[in-house]
Design a protein around this motif. Structure first.
Motif, PDB file in Angstrom:
ATOM      1  N   MET A  77      36.641  50.575  24.234  1.00 49.14           N
ATOM      2  CA  MET A  77      37.075  50.571  25.618  1.00 49.14           C
ATOM      3  C   MET A  77      36.406  51.675  26.432  1.00 49.14           C
ATOM      4  SD  MET A  77      39.932  48.946  27.033  1.00 49.14           S
ATOM      5  CE  MET A  77      41.208  49.067  25.789  1.00 49.14           C
ATOM      6  N   ARG A  78      36.121  52.777  25.787  1.00 47.98           N
ATOM      7  CA  ARG A  78      35.602  53.927  26.533  1.00 47.98           C
ATOM      8  C   ARG A  78      34.152  53.774  26.942  1.00 47.98           C
ATOM      9  NH1 ARG A  78      38.390  58.615  22.949  1.00 47.98           N
ATOM     10  NH2 ARG A  78      38.796  56.916  21.537  1.00 47.98           N
ATOM     11  N   PRO A  80      31.251  52.281  28.957  1.00 45.31           N
ATOM     12  CA  PRO A  80      31.176  51.635  30.273  1.00 45.31           C
ATOM     13  C   PRO A  80      30.679  50.184  30.211  1.00 45.31           C
ATOM     14  CG  PRO A  80      30.009  53.745  30.284  1.00 45.31           C
ATOM     15  CD  PRO A  80      30.455  53.514  28.888  1.00 45.31           C
ATOM     16  N   GLY A  83      33.683  48.300  29.652  1.00 41.16           N
ATOM     17  CA  GLY A  83      34.519  48.419  30.840  1.00 41.16           C
ATOM     18  C   GLY A  83      34.137  47.366  31.867  1.00 41.16           C
ATOM     19  N   ALA A  84      32.839  47.210  32.066  1.00 43.02           N
ATOM     20  CA  ALA A  84      32.367  46.238  33.041  1.00 43.02           C
ATOM     21  C   ALA A  84      32.684  44.811  32.597  1.00 43.02           C
ATOM     22  CB  ALA A  84      30.861  46.407  33.246  1.00 43.02           C
ATOM     23  N   PRO A 234      26.192  58.721  22.990  1.00 42.21           N
ATOM     24  CA  PRO A 234      24.897  59.386  23.128  1.00 42.21           C
ATOM     25  C   PRO A 234      24.471  60.085  21.847  1.00 42.21           C
ATOM     26  CG  PRO A 234      26.276  59.830  25.039  1.00 42.21           C
ATOM     27  CD  PRO A 234      27.148  59.138  24.037  1.00 42.21           C
ATOM     28  N   LEU A 262      20.425  58.438  26.887  1.00 42.34           N
ATOM     29  CA  LEU A 262      20.859  59.752  27.338  1.00 42.34           C
ATOM     30  C   LEU A 262      20.751  60.768  26.206  1.00 42.34           C
ATOM     31  CD1 LEU A 262      22.153  61.370  29.678  1.00 42.34           C
ATOM     32  CD2 LEU A 262      24.386  60.782  28.733  1.00 42.34           C
ATOM     33  N   ARG A 266      18.092  63.951  25.734  1.00 43.47           N
ATOM     34  CA  ARG A 266      18.594  65.288  25.458  1.00 43.47           C
ATOM     35  C   ARG A 266      17.864  65.931  24.280  1.00 43.47           C
ATOM     36  NH1 ARG A 266      20.466  69.836  25.917  1.00 43.47           N
ATOM     37  NH2 ARG A 266      19.130  69.545  27.684  1.00 43.47           N
ATOM     38  N   TYR A 292      21.509  57.855  37.809  1.00 46.37           N
ATOM     39  CA  TYR A 292      21.649  59.277  38.113  1.00 46.37           C
ATOM     40  C   TYR A 292      21.262  60.186  36.969  1.00 46.37           C
ATOM     41  CZ  TYR A 292      23.872  57.578  42.292  1.00 46.37           C
ATOM     42  OH  TYR A 292      24.102  56.939  43.470  1.00 46.37           O
ATOM     43  N   SER A 294      18.754  62.268  34.533  1.00 47.00           N
ATOM     44  CA  SER A 294      17.564  63.043  34.890  1.00 47.00           C
ATOM     45  C   SER A 294      16.509  62.820  33.844  1.00 47.00           C
ATOM     46  CB  SER A 294      17.895  64.537  34.954  1.00 47.00           C
ATOM     47  OG  SER A 294      18.765  64.793  36.017  1.00 47.00           O
TER      48      SER A 294
ATOM     49  N   ARG B  78      35.902  50.697  34.791  1.00 50.00           N
ATOM     50  CA  ARG B  78      34.546  51.048  34.368  1.00 50.00           C
ATOM     51  C   ARG B  78      34.338  52.544  34.238  1.00 50.00           C
ATOM     52  NH1 ARG B  78      31.309  46.786  38.070  1.00 50.00           N
ATOM     53  NH2 ARG B  78      33.342  46.497  39.042  1.00 50.00           N
ATOM     54  N   GLY B  83      38.989  54.670  30.835  1.00 51.33           N
ATOM     55  CA  GLY B  83      38.809  54.018  29.543  1.00 51.33           C
ATOM     56  C   GLY B  83      39.542  54.791  28.461  1.00 51.33           C
ATOM     57  N   ALA B  84      39.399  56.098  28.501  1.00 48.52           N
ATOM     58  CA  ALA B  84      40.045  56.935  27.499  1.00 48.52           C
ATOM     59  C   ALA B  84      41.562  56.889  27.641  1.00 48.52           C
ATOM     60  CB  ALA B  84      39.550  58.368  27.621  1.00 48.52           C
ATOM     61  N   PRO B 234      28.798  58.449  40.395  1.00 45.56           N
ATOM     62  CA  PRO B 234      27.877  59.566  40.612  1.00 45.56           C
ATOM     63  C   PRO B 234      27.372  59.620  42.051  1.00 45.56           C
ATOM     64  CG  PRO B 234      27.335  58.427  38.568  1.00 45.56           C
ATOM     65  CD  PRO B 234      28.358  57.586  39.268  1.00 45.56           C
ATOM     66  N   LEU B 262      27.175  64.662  37.694  1.00 41.12           N
ATOM     67  CA  LEU B 262      25.907  64.010  37.377  1.00 41.12           C
ATOM     68  C   LEU B 262      25.135  63.710  38.657  1.00 41.12           C
ATOM     69  CD1 LEU B 262      24.154  62.757  35.103  1.00 41.12           C
ATOM     70  CD2 LEU B 262      25.345  60.603  35.522  1.00 41.12           C
ATOM     71  N   ILE B 265      23.929  66.983  40.392  1.00 45.37           N
ATOM     72  CA  ILE B 265      22.773  67.549  39.698  1.00 45.37           C
ATOM     73  C   ILE B 265      21.515  66.790  40.093  1.00 45.37           C
ATOM     74  CG2 ILE B 265      21.685  67.753  37.428  1.00 45.37           C
ATOM     75  CD1 ILE B 265      24.462  68.455  36.302  1.00 45.37           C
ATOM     76  N   ARG B 266      21.639  65.471  40.120  1.00 44.17           N
ATOM     77  CA  ARG B 266      20.505  64.630  40.498  1.00 44.17           C
ATOM     78  C   ARG B 266      19.989  65.007  41.886  1.00 44.17           C
ATOM     79  NH1 ARG B 266      16.435  61.923  40.382  1.00 44.17           N
ATOM     80  NH2 ARG B 266      16.116  63.525  38.841  1.00 44.17           N
ATOM     81  N   ALA B 288      32.817  61.694  27.323  1.00 46.72           N
ATOM     82  CA  ALA B 288      31.948  61.776  26.144  1.00 46.72           C
ATOM     83  C   ALA B 288      30.496  62.092  26.485  1.00 46.72           C
ATOM     84  CB  ALA B 288      32.033  60.476  25.350  1.00 46.72           C
ATOM     85  N   ALA B 289      29.997  61.517  27.585  1.00 47.69           N
ATOM     86  CA  ALA B 289      28.593  61.701  27.907  1.00 47.69           C
ATOM     87  C   ALA B 289      28.247  63.110  28.385  1.00 47.69           C
ATOM     88  CB  ALA B 289      28.154  60.689  28.957  1.00 47.69           C
ATOM     89  N   TYR B 292      25.834  65.459  26.815  1.00 44.11           N
ATOM     90  CA  TYR B 292      24.430  65.058  26.710  1.00 44.11           C
ATOM     91  C   TYR B 292      23.701  65.040  28.041  1.00 44.11           C
ATOM     92  CZ  TYR B 292      25.674  63.952  21.967  1.00 44.11           C
ATOM     93  OH  TYR B 292      26.090  64.058  20.676  1.00 44.11           O
ATOM     94  N   TYR B 293      24.374  65.451  29.072  1.00 44.61           N
ATOM     95  CA  TYR B 293      23.682  65.545  30.349  1.00 44.61           C
ATOM     96  C   TYR B 293      22.586  66.600  30.225  1.00 44.61           C
ATOM     97  CZ  TYR B 293      27.444  62.987  32.838  1.00 44.61           C
ATOM     98  OH  TYR B 293      28.333  62.055  33.280  1.00 44.61           O
ATOM     99  N   SER B 294      21.678  66.604  31.193  1.00 45.80           N
ATOM    100  CA  SER B 294      20.633  67.624  31.219  1.00 45.80           C
ATOM    101  C   SER B 294      20.851  68.521  32.424  1.00 45.80           C
ATOM    102  CB  SER B 294      19.244  66.971  31.327  1.00 45.80           C
ATOM    103  OG  SER B 294      18.962  66.250  30.158  1.00 45.80           O
ATOM    104  N   PRO B 295      21.243  69.726  32.247  1.00 49.84           N
ATOM    105  CA  PRO B 295      21.652  70.309  30.967  1.00 49.84           C
ATOM    106  C   PRO B 295      23.071  69.869  30.588  1.00 49.84           C
ATOM    107  CG  PRO B 295      21.921  71.902  32.730  1.00 49.84           C
ATOM    108  CD  PRO B 295      21.325  70.688  33.352  1.00 49.84           C
ATOM    109  N   PRO B 296      23.420  70.082  29.321  1.00 53.73           N
ATOM    110  CA  PRO B 296      24.783  69.744  28.884  1.00 53.73           C
ATOM    111  C   PRO B 296      25.800  70.400  29.804  1.00 53.73           C
ATOM    112  CG  PRO B 296      23.424  70.276  27.001  1.00 53.73           C
ATOM    113  CD  PRO B 296      22.592  70.591  28.214  1.00 53.73           C
TER     114      PRO B 296
END
Lengths: 346, 346
Positions: A77-78, A80, A83-84, A234, A262, A266, A292, A294, B78, B83-84, B234, B262, B265-266, B288-289, B292-296
């Motif tokens: 479920m978590r 996306p 979710g969609a 990820p 993603l 990283r 979005y 990077s 979504r 979701g969580a 975002p 996110l 940052i973009r 969760a994501a 793993y973003y840049s930067p985390p």
DNA sequence: ATGAAAGCGCTAACAG
DNA sequence: CTGTTAGCGCTTTCAT
């Protein structure tokens, strides 16, 4: 006078001075097929509207042995992506007067059986499986078939069984992604696949190989990495990319989905690479966040919302016995969305 | 012999040579409170197990006028945050033998009413609202109260009404985020808020101001930007950040959630800034994501799963009439998760 | 300790 | 065209 109970056909019958049967007939007779005098019909309808009558679904289901709700078993479920899909399922079913009961496996893969139990106990009229994997319990599908409970799959087919399903064209999707990279001049193109249990993995692999072949690029097994873990986060992309990085890394990368992408990005960035100069990457799904990232992610779009809607409509048709064989297998077109993560070549 | 119908109490009664009444009593008598001879009890239980008896919930609900399913109205399926939460709701309710009927508003805010209609038509025993906003239709809540259908809120309270709810401590969360930035040496700290309709916006604003005050940093309205759009993607963070960038930008930023972060940052990166050197950013939620973003992403964690579980348990308690007033309002602790998006100061 | 009977709200035969 | 009757599977008095 009942305390504050809900309004029943009985109430309508009394107020309209007709029998409960007549009231029932009028209410259920959308198409005016049953012969009822217009006068009576109007009267009943007016009263029903005035008192705000809502049929009791428990009584209806008990009597007709038909339920207007169906189960949805979804992998995560978590995520996306799901979710969609759920949104789509929901929109379509509400529109047709059905109610999806959603349950998710989360990390408990192999619990398909338990979820199905729950839905059966609730007398679900059918079950929709999205992204589930029948590692152990294919038997439950036979059980369902025996008991005449229709099933449809989204994004995942159990090959042995001829069960209706909807999916995106996975081989084409992977082909598109790979082709894009080849045309940009890449030759060392990595591929990060999901686990074997997910049929999409094999199909995407196929699409990847097909593109390589078509453009005369040598296929080499060392450019493909596969995740074994079913959870699609990820972290999967991250660890797979790390494995590439420890040997000799590709200059471009097709990933199993946007979340993998993603993670892979990283990992690459942590090792000092820049995207897309040192590594071009393309995702899969086109979740909302992908635009979005990077850099903004080039990815293969799946029509998740539409898949959900189509699947729900198929299941409802099956429940109502009107699903035709030729409309039972639908494969939607993927679409390459070009953004910044591939730059202009190596 | 019934065709392939499901097993009923009748079947058990026949096979065990007892009356339907007795069978029913045994089955429903978890706590052995009803006086039934052990011999009969064992017999009935054995037969029930052997034939795989599952009570028909329609008949049960029709008879008892109680339903074991409840509605869940969620703002955006979504969104990983929801979701969580849904996962949590589901885990807790299945465990107690209840079934959540999930419906989402997606972009159709203001459709709370339609969703509630659907749930009422299905005779939901209660309704859980997650992240919903009652812009127009607060009246439906009174309606629900009148008809004795319990309601609980997650992450959002309608102030005027004393309705049970669970949420994270938003002011503390924002305080933590802002404090972190201040301690890193930042003085020009931007704040991107969600729309006014979301009560969390005001609370986070308060936490932000409180931190500034406590550390003697001058509050300035020009450092706060607010989104007006309800959709939480975002894009919201992106456009808000762009507005900062067009005037004089802050050196650090608190965002309404990880998705906003996110996007923000973009926007910053597109304008040539690097994170965290030119702009430190902290998110909210810890989806969760985020790792793993840049930067985390450094972010304020909300215990989404737990919130879902707690809320579901509260609602079920309310349905069963055992929810105590003092356990009706729970505020969970947020937690600052430090990663790389704030670096070591300006 | 057990069972007979009634009825939740609805639909489906069958009469009239 | 309308109404009477019966019963879906279950729980709940009320007898025995």
């Amino acid at each position: 006078m009942r305390k504050s109970m809900s309004i029943t056909l009985q109430d309508i019958a009394e107020q309209a001075h007709v029998s409960v049967t007549t009231a029932s007939k009028v209410i259920n007779d959308k198409a005016s097929e049953i012969r009822i005098s217009p006068k009576t019909r109007d009267l009943v309808l007016t009263v029903a509207k005035r008192v705000g009558y809502k049929p009791n679904p428990f009584a209806q289901s008990l009597r007709t042995k038909k339920s207007r709700s169906f189960g949805v078993v979804v992998a995560e479920m978590r995520n996306p992506y799901f979710g969609a899909i759920i949104s789509g399922i929901e929109q379509a079913s509400i529109a047709r007067g059905y109610y999806p009961l959603i349950s998710s496996l989360e990390n408990n893969f192999g619990e398909e059986k338990a979820c199905v139990e729950v839905h059966r106990a609730n007398r679900a009229a059918g079950i929709l499986f999205a992204g589930t994997v029948f590692r152990l319990e294919e038997g439950i599908l036979h059980q369902l078939a025996e008991d005449n409970i229709p099933v449809v799959f989204i994004g995942n087919k159990v090959e042995a069984l001829r069960i209706p399903y909807v999916d995106v064209d996975n081989v084409k999707g992977a082909f598109l992604a790979t082709e894009h990279l080849i045309k940009l001049g890449h030759r060392r193109i990595g591929l990060i696949l999901g686990p074997d249990e997910i049929p999409a993995s094999a199909k995407r692999w196929k699409g990847y190989k097909r593109a390589l072949e078509e453009y005369g690029v040598q296929y080499d097994k060392r450019w493909v990495e596969q995740e074994t873990q079913l959870r699609s986060d990820p972290g999967s992309g991250y660890s797979a990319m790390m494995r590439f990085l420890e040997r000799d890394p590709p200059t471009a990368l097709c990933t199993f989905n946007d979340q993998y992408a993603l993670g892979a990005i990283r990992a690459a960035v942590e090792k000092g690479l820049t995207i897309p100069q040192d590594l071009a990457v393309v995702g899969f799904d086109n979740i909302a966040a992908a635009a979005y990232y990077s850099p903004p992610l080039t990815t293969v779009e799946q029509p998740m919302l539409e898949m959900g809607k189509i699947a729900a409509n198929m299941l409802i048709d099956a429940i109502e016995g009107t699903l035709k064989e030729e409309r039972s297998f639908v494969i939607l077109e993927p679409k390459l969305i070009i953004r910044k993560s591939c730059g202009a070549g190596p």
